[in-house]
Write a protein that holds these residues in place. Structure first.
Motif, PDB file in Angstrom:
ATOM      1  N   SER A  15       0.849  -1.185   0.000  1.00  0.00           N
ATOM      2  CA  SER A  15       0.000   0.000   0.000  1.00  0.00           C
ATOM      3  C   SER A  15       0.889   1.241   0.000  1.00  0.00           C
ATOM      4  N   VAL A  16       0.572   2.184  -0.864  1.00  0.00           N
ATOM      5  CA  VAL A  16       1.300   3.450  -0.930  1.00  0.00           C
ATOM      6  C   VAL A  16       0.288   4.573  -0.761  1.00  0.00           C
ATOM      7  N   ASP A  17       0.491   5.393   0.271  1.00  0.00           N
ATOM      8  CA  ASP A  17      -0.390   6.531   0.557  1.00  0.00           C
ATOM      9  C   ASP A  17       0.409   7.820   0.422  1.00  0.00           C
ATOM     10  N   ASP A  18      -0.253   8.838  -0.112  1.00  0.00           N
ATOM     11  CA  ASP A  18       0.357  10.165  -0.074  1.00  0.00           C
ATOM     12  C   ASP A  18      -0.724  11.197   0.192  1.00  0.00           C
ATOM     13  N   ASN A  19      -0.296  12.374   0.591  1.00  0.00           N
ATOM     14  CA  ASN A  19      -1.250  13.452   0.851  1.00  0.00           C
ATOM     15  C   ASN A  19      -1.102  14.539  -0.206  1.00  0.00           C
ATOM     16  N   GLY A  20      -0.788  14.115  -1.429  1.00  0.00           N
ATOM     17  CA  GLY A  20      -0.598  15.051  -2.541  1.00  0.00           C
ATOM     18  C   GLY A  20      -1.904  15.595  -3.076  1.00  0.00           C
TER      19      GLY A  20
END
Length: 70
Positions: A15-20
């Motif tokens: 899982s890869v999360d970002d707040n972009g």
């Protein structure tokens, strides 16, 4: 950015999360961009599942699970 790798006994989960800035996942997966489409196709070829959760201005989460084969 947060990256999670879980190598269980039966399934590998990533899982890869970002707040972009996020994006319209339907447009990306149905458009001409190859990156996420290729990840989805290869994941499904291996019997896994693929998911994208993103919206413009909200960041993104891309995750997939692949079964372990002995």
């Amino acid at each position: 950015m947060k990256i999670l790798l879980d190598m269980g006994n039966e399934v590998i989960r990533v899982s890869v999360d970002d707040n972009g800035k996020g994006f319209d996942s339907v447009s990306v997966l149905n458009g001409s961009s190859l990156g996420l489409k290729l990840i989805r196709e290869r994941t499904e070829m291996l019997g896994g599942t693929f998911a994208v959760d993103s919206a413009a201005g909200k960041g993104s989460r891309i995750s997939f699970s692949i079964p372990m084969h002995g």
